[in-house]
Design a protein around this motif. Structure first.
Motif, mmCIF file in Angstrom:
data_model
loop_
_atom_site.group_PDB
_atom_site.id
_atom_site.type_symbol
_atom_site.label_atom_id
_atom_site.label_comp_id
_atom_site.label_asym_id
_atom_site.label_seq_id
_atom_site.Cartn_x
_atom_site.Cartn_y
_atom_site.Cartn_z
ATOM 1 N N ILE A 173 -6.304 -3.531 4.269
ATOM 2 C CA ILE A 173 -4.674 -3.664 3.773
ATOM 3 C C ILE A 173 -4.375 -4.894 4.618
ATOM 4 C CG2 ILE A 173 -2.670 -2.434 4.989
ATOM 5 C CD1 ILE A 173 -3.667 -0.033 3.667
ATOM 6 N N VAL A 227 -5.422 4.538 -2.994
ATOM 7 C CA VAL A 227 -5.771 3.618 -3.675
ATOM 8 C C VAL A 227 -7.307 3.530 -4.472
ATOM 9 C CG1 VAL A 227 -6.452 1.248 -3.385
ATOM 10 C CG2 VAL A 227 -4.094 2.383 -2.684
ATOM 11 N N ALA A 260 0.792 -1.145 -0.061
ATOM 12 C CA ALA A 260 -0.070 -0.104 0.052
ATOM 13 C C ALA A 260 0.701 1.229 0.049
ATOM 14 C CB ALA A 260 -0.929 0.035 1.213
#
Length: 307
Positions: A203, A193, A177
């Motif tokens: 995540i 994102v 990420a």
């Protein structure tokens, strides 16, 4: 209620501080299928194997309601093989061998029998392969989930970004990420994102649980503290299988139900790490899963008196 899974069926050779597995069956599609088949059937498998892949493994998955129409068998070639060694903290590992073999030129084909599948999960493969699968679906699935890794961010970023734009849920770990967005804060990274296309972001933080992001909502699920972690290989894929299995079973893709799916995924991953490969996943019963889910509820349940 069908779920289509695209990923690898492979051989792993794993060494951890607690032992060595020698050559065992692994691969993202294998772990996802073993986990998801507890909740939904059929699980439509899309993968490629060599003539060396054991027939008993295929039979065991078929007995669990996993359809093999989309698994290509290249009899004169070898299956994908990976060998790795984990360090004491189990969050870091060294790759010792990667033999792509049949995976080198894998072009998945979605059989007619898989068309109309409402749920699609794309295991970690090249973004071009993931994109080709989405384009082969005549009717867009209700939910498309995609896993990827930092390697594709290094070598195929443009294609990766195109593929990310086409999916509903992206699954990555915390370092991925940060690499994808250039943001250290995971909250800032998640916001970035979510502007790239997906409606949801998961995540994964390994032994520290998982985070779910959607619009301005955040949900955190812990990982179950375990006395013995023998092998973390496949834990992320098992998490994905539990997550997708629950969503496909309930047919509910709301943020509230995804919170439950994250807990289900975390519970399944906690089984996976207890033995090498998919050994533990093959043993567990519905009762084991229910008991483990209750442990998760107790883990995060608390009563407080507000002063």
């Amino acid at each position: 209620m069908s779920l289509t899974v695209v990923g690898t069926m492979a051989f792993d050779d794993i060494e951890t501080p607690f032992g060595k597995s020698d050559k065992i069956v692994g691969g993202s599609a294998s772990f996802i299928a073993w986990a998801a088949s507890n909740f939904v059937q059929p699980v439509n498998q899309v993968s490629v194997i060599g003539g060396d892949f054991p027939q008993e493994e295929l039979d065991a998955l078929t007995a669990r309601g996993v359809a093999m129409d989309g698994v290509q068998v290249k009899k004169d070639e070898k299956s994908f093989y990976w060998a790795g060694r984990y360090h004491l903290d189990m969050n870091s590992r060294d790759t010792l061998v990667t033999d792509l073999n049949v995976l080198a030129d894998f072009q998945p084909v979605i059989p007619d029998s898989y068309q109309g599948s409402e749920f699609l999960i794309l295991g970690n493969l090249t973004p071009q392969v993931q994109m080709s699968v989405i384009n082969q679906m005549k009717t867009r699935p209700k939910l498309i989930v995609m896993d990827t890794m930092n390697f594709w961010m290094d070598v195929a970023l443009e294609d990766l970004l195109k593929t990310i734009k086409m999916v509903d849920v992206l699954m990555i770990n915390d370092s991925e990420a940060r690499q994808l967005t250039g943001e250290y804060s995971l909250v800032k990274a998640a916001k970035k994102v979510l502007t790239m296309g997906p409606r949801f972001l998961i995540i994964k933080k390994g032994e520290h649980g998982a985070m779910l992001f959607h619009e301005n909502h955040v949900f955190f699920a812990p990982a179950l503290p375990l006395e013995d972690v023998y092998d973390p290989t496949g834990a992320g894929d098992t998490f994905a299988g539990g997550f997708m299995g629950h969503l496909a079973k309930t047919k509910d893709i709301s943020f509230e139900n995804m919170k439950t799916a994250i807990i289900v995924g975390s519970a399944m991953a906690s089984f996976c790490v207890e033995k090498f490969g998919a050994t533990r996943l093959r043993e567990i019963t519905k009762e084991d899963i229910t008991t483990r889910l209750e442990q998760f509820v107790q883990l995060v349940n608390f009563d407080i008196d507000l002063v």
